[in-house]
Design an enzyme around this catalytic site. Structure first.
Site, PDB file in Angstrom:
ATOM      1  CB  CYS A   1      -0.960  -0.016   1.186  1.00  0.00           C
ATOM      2  SG  CYS A   1      -0.153  -0.225   2.745  1.00  0.00           S
ATOM      3  N   PRO A   2       0.331   2.383  -0.378  1.00  0.00           N
ATOM      4  CG  PRO A   2      -1.123   4.082  -1.066  1.00  0.00           C
ATOM      5  CD  PRO A   2      -1.064   2.611  -0.814  1.00  0.00           C
TER       6      PRO A   2
ATOM      7  CB  THR B   1       8.727  -4.578  -2.199  1.00  0.00           C
ATOM      8  OG1 THR B   1       7.357  -4.952  -2.370  1.00  0.00           O
ATOM      9  CG2 THR B   1       9.567  -5.809  -1.925  1.00  0.00           C
TER      10      THR B   1
ATOM     11  NE  ARG C   1       7.732   5.455  -2.131  1.00  0.00           N
ATOM     12  CZ  ARG C   1       7.897   4.816  -3.290  1.00  0.00           C
ATOM     13  NH1 ARG C   1       8.303   3.561  -3.306  1.00  0.00           N
ATOM     14  NH2 ARG C   1       7.684   5.447  -4.436  1.00  0.00           N
TER      15      ARG C   1
ATOM     16  CG  ASP D   1      13.369  -3.001  -2.932  1.00  0.00           C
ATOM     17  OD1 ASP D   1      14.573  -3.235  -3.164  1.00  0.00           O
ATOM     18  OD2 ASP D   1      12.662  -2.286  -3.665  1.00  0.00           O
TER      19      ASP D   1
ATOM     20  CD  GLU E   1      14.243   4.272   0.135  1.00  0.00           C
ATOM     21  OE1 GLU E   1      13.845   3.172   0.546  1.00  0.00           O
ATOM     22  OE2 GLU E   1      14.065   4.670  -1.040  1.00  0.00           O
TER      23      GLU E   1
ATOM     24  CG  HIS F   1      13.584   2.050  -3.682  1.00  0.00           C
ATOM     25  ND1 HIS F   1      12.988   2.982  -2.880  1.00  0.00           N
ATOM     26  CD2 HIS F   1      12.672   1.758  -4.643  1.00  0.00           C
ATOM     27  CE1 HIS F   1      11.776   3.257  -3.340  1.00  0.00           C
ATOM     28  NE2 HIS F   1      11.569   2.517  -4.416  1.00  0.00           N
TER      29      HIS F   1
HETATM   30  P1  NAI Z   1      -1.954   1.181  -6.272  1.00  0.00           P
HETATM   31  O1  NAI Z   1      -2.417   2.567  -6.033  1.00  0.00           O
HETATM   32  O2  NAI Z   1      -2.342   0.472  -7.524  1.00  0.00           O
HETATM   33  O3  NAI Z   1      -2.452   0.256  -5.041  1.00  0.00           O
HETATM   34  C1  NAI Z   1      -2.316   0.617  -3.699  1.00  0.00           C
HETATM   35  C2  NAI Z   1      -3.398  -0.121  -2.917  1.00  0.00           C
HETATM   36  O4  NAI Z   1      -3.191   0.126  -1.516  1.00  0.00           O
HETATM   37  C3  NAI Z   1      -4.818   0.375  -3.259  1.00  0.00           C
HETATM   38  O5  NAI Z   1      -5.643  -0.727  -3.593  1.00  0.00           O
HETATM   39  C4  NAI Z   1      -5.272   1.043  -1.966  1.00  0.00           C
HETATM   40  O6  NAI Z   1      -6.661   0.925  -1.753  1.00  0.00           O
HETATM   41  C5  NAI Z   1      -4.473   0.245  -0.938  1.00  0.00           C
HETATM   42  N1  NAI Z   1      -4.403   0.883   0.372  1.00  0.00           N
HETATM   43  C6  NAI Z   1      -4.392   2.199   0.679  1.00  0.00           C
HETATM   44  N2  NAI Z   1      -4.379   2.354   2.018  1.00  0.00           N
HETATM   45  C7  NAI Z   1      -4.377   1.111   2.554  1.00  0.00           C
HETATM   46  C8  NAI Z   1      -4.401   0.603   3.888  1.00  0.00           C
HETATM   47  N3  NAI Z   1      -4.402   1.440   4.947  1.00  0.00           N
HETATM   48  N4  NAI Z   1      -4.401  -0.737   4.074  1.00  0.00           N
HETATM   49  C9  NAI Z   1      -4.399  -1.581   3.023  1.00  0.00           C
HETATM   50  N5  NAI Z   1      -4.405  -1.165   1.736  1.00  0.00           N
HETATM   51  C10 NAI Z   1      -4.393   0.165   1.509  1.00  0.00           C
HETATM   52  O7  NAI Z   1      -0.384   1.217  -6.081  1.00  0.00           O
HETATM   53  P2  NAI Z   1       0.686   0.166  -6.652  1.00  0.00           P
HETATM   54  O8  NAI Z   1       1.071   0.530  -8.030  1.00  0.00           O
HETATM   55  O9  NAI Z   1       0.212  -1.210  -6.380  1.00  0.00           O
HETATM   56  O10 NAI Z   1       1.940   0.511  -5.709  1.00  0.00           O
HETATM   57  C11 NAI Z   1       1.898   0.296  -4.310  1.00  0.00           C
HETATM   58  C12 NAI Z   1       3.099   0.977  -3.693  1.00  0.00           C
HETATM   59  O11 NAI Z   1       4.285   0.289  -4.077  1.00  0.00           O
HETATM   60  C13 NAI Z   1       3.344   2.427  -4.171  1.00  0.00           C
HETATM   61  O12 NAI Z   1       2.577   3.344  -3.409  1.00  0.00           O
HETATM   62  C14 NAI Z   1       4.810   2.605  -3.923  1.00  0.00           C
HETATM   63  O13 NAI Z   1       4.992   3.162  -2.630  1.00  0.00           O
HETATM   64  C15 NAI Z   1       5.377   1.183  -3.939  1.00  0.00           C
HETATM   65  N6  NAI Z   1       6.308   0.956  -5.047  1.00  0.00           N
HETATM   66  C16 NAI Z   1       7.562   0.475  -4.761  1.00  0.00           C
HETATM   67  C17 NAI Z   1       8.475   0.255  -5.775  1.00  0.00           C
HETATM   68  C18 NAI Z   1       9.859  -0.284  -5.510  1.00  0.00           C
HETATM   69  O14 NAI Z   1      10.708  -0.233  -6.405  1.00  0.00           O
HETATM   70  N7  NAI Z   1      10.148  -0.829  -4.336  1.00  0.00           N
HETATM   71  C19 NAI Z   1       8.127   0.559  -7.170  1.00  0.00           C
HETATM   72  C20 NAI Z   1       6.763   0.996  -7.369  1.00  0.00           C
HETATM   73  C21 NAI Z   1       5.895   1.200  -6.332  1.00  0.00           C
END
Ligand code: NAI
Length: 336
Positions: free
Chosen positions: A207-208, A234, A236, A260, A265, A297
């Site tokens: 989740c974000p 993986t 934040r 990750d 970081e 990361h």
């Molecule tokens: P997305 O926006 O498609 O999905 C995020 C999901 O988290 C949504 O379904 C939302 O309803 C849910 N959510 C929000 N608050 C929540 C809570 N309190 N409890 C449970 N679920 C909750 O985002 P996506 O594309 O799946 O990315 C998720 C996160 O992954 C990003 O926000 C980013 O921080 C991280 N990320 C990490 C990367 C890396 O290289 N390690 C690369 C890309 C993204």
């Protein structure tokens, strides 16, 4: 359009220049190694857009400085936008765009790689074999089949991760304020977060980072978990209270930890600091555990994902130049 690219690594030069060529070389890209912050915003002088990454600091002072230098667009070359003060951006008239989806599979596959590596202790096995130690003591893992995997956040990446889990015949629990039909159809069961924390053998965060999710894994959450649980982040770093996790590792409640991302970081990741003394004592403590695997990361870092990030970033900039509206603007409506 003149674009100042911050936190630029060699692979950013390559991918963004290639994407710019493919788009008719219409933009002038200037690369800066420095992180973007109020102190470095002056480097954007003369640029109408800045291109920023995950550890750039786009707080109110930085955005005000950018606006004073004539910047009108922040084009993030990432999905997360927790490092941007969106209200301040709107106040100073800067539009903020991001790359909402480039390869959810890249992050989901890295998550799975961390789980399998930790479970079968590949990081330790590799080091042992290179030292001529072929003993197996201490390397015993567990079958994934039949284990309960808890997925917190089932958006693009969480859903891709659930798809990958299909092959392992795990029981999947999910927690998300907005359940996804696709994820339920894949056999995952949505439960309250407390139930997931108590039942899962493996917990993965997708989740974000928001004020509501900051430190969602704290001492209280860890106290609810099964003894020996595997925790993977993986998403934040700020989702996890690192000090509480260290206590959980010391007590044995957390049996494996895969990170990750890390709260602090920004001072570490993406740089070669191998010749320097590590100043972060909390991070240094994490590195001492045999059952902790950390990557810097890199979950997004596949050829396909980096290419897509560059192409969509250029699309954002081109659309902004043509229509005054980037392709993937981060909505600030709810901030009104
Ligand atoms: P997305 O926006 O498609 O999905 C995020 C999901 O988290 C949504 O379904 C939302 O309803 C849910 N959510 C929000 N608050 C929540 C809570 N309190 N409890 C449970 N679920 C909750 O985002 P996506 O594309 O799946 O990315 C998720 C996160 O992954 C990003 O926000 C980013 O921080 C991280 N990320 C990490 C990367 C890396 O290289 N390690 C690369 C890309 C993204």
């Amino acid at each position: 359009m003149h674009v100042a690219v911050f936190s630029a690594k060699r692979y950013d030069h390559r991918s963004l220049l290639a994407a710019n060529e493919a788009a008719g070389a219409r933009h002038q890209l200037t690369f800066h190694e420095a992180h973007l912050s109020a102190a470095t915003a002056v480097l954007a002088q003369g640029a109408e857009a800045v291109c920023a990454f995950v550890n750039d600091t786009l707080d109110a002072p930085a955005l005000e400085a950018l606006a004073s230098h004539g910047v009108r667009l922040v084009a993030l070359r990432c999905a997360g936008f927790n490092n941007v003060d969106l209200a301040a951006a709107r106040r100073v008239g800067i539009q903020v765009a991001r790359v909402p989806a480039y390869s959810p599979e890249a992050v989901a596959e890295h998550t799975l790689a961390m789980i399998l590596a930790l479970n079968r202790q590949l990081h330790r096995a590799h080091a042992r074999v290179r030292e001529g130690n072929f003993a197996l003591d201490g390397l015993m893992g567990f079958d994934m089949r039949g284990k309960t995997v808890g997925v917190i956040g089932t958006g693009r990446i969480g859903a891709a991760f659930v798809r990958l889990l299909q092959g392992f015949r795990c029981r999947v629990l999910a927690a998300d304020p907005y359940p996804a039909d696709e994820v339920a159809q894949l056999g995952a069961t949505y439960v309250p977060r407390e139930v997931l924390l108590a039942d899962a053998d493996v917990i993965s965060l997708h989740c974000p980072l928001t004020p509501q999710t900051h430190h969602m894994i704290d001492a209280d959450a860890i106290a609810r978990m099964k003894r020996g649980v595997m925790l993977i982040n993986t998403s934040r770093g700020g989702l996890v209270d690192t000090r509480a996790v260290i206590d959980g590792l010391k007590s044995g409640v957390i049996g494996h930890l895969g990170l990750d991302v890390y709260e602090e970081e920004g001072d570490l990741f993406f740089e070669d600091l191998s010749g320097q003394v590590l100043q972060d004592d909390v991070f240094a403590r994490l590195l001492t555990f045999p059952n902790v695997l950390i990557t810097a990361h890199q979950a997004f870092f596949t050829a396909e994902a980096v290419g897509a990030i560059a192409a969509i970033t250029l699309e954002n900039i081109t659309c902004f130049e043509a229509r005054g509206q980037a392709a993937f603007v981060i909505s600030t409506e709810k901030l009104a």
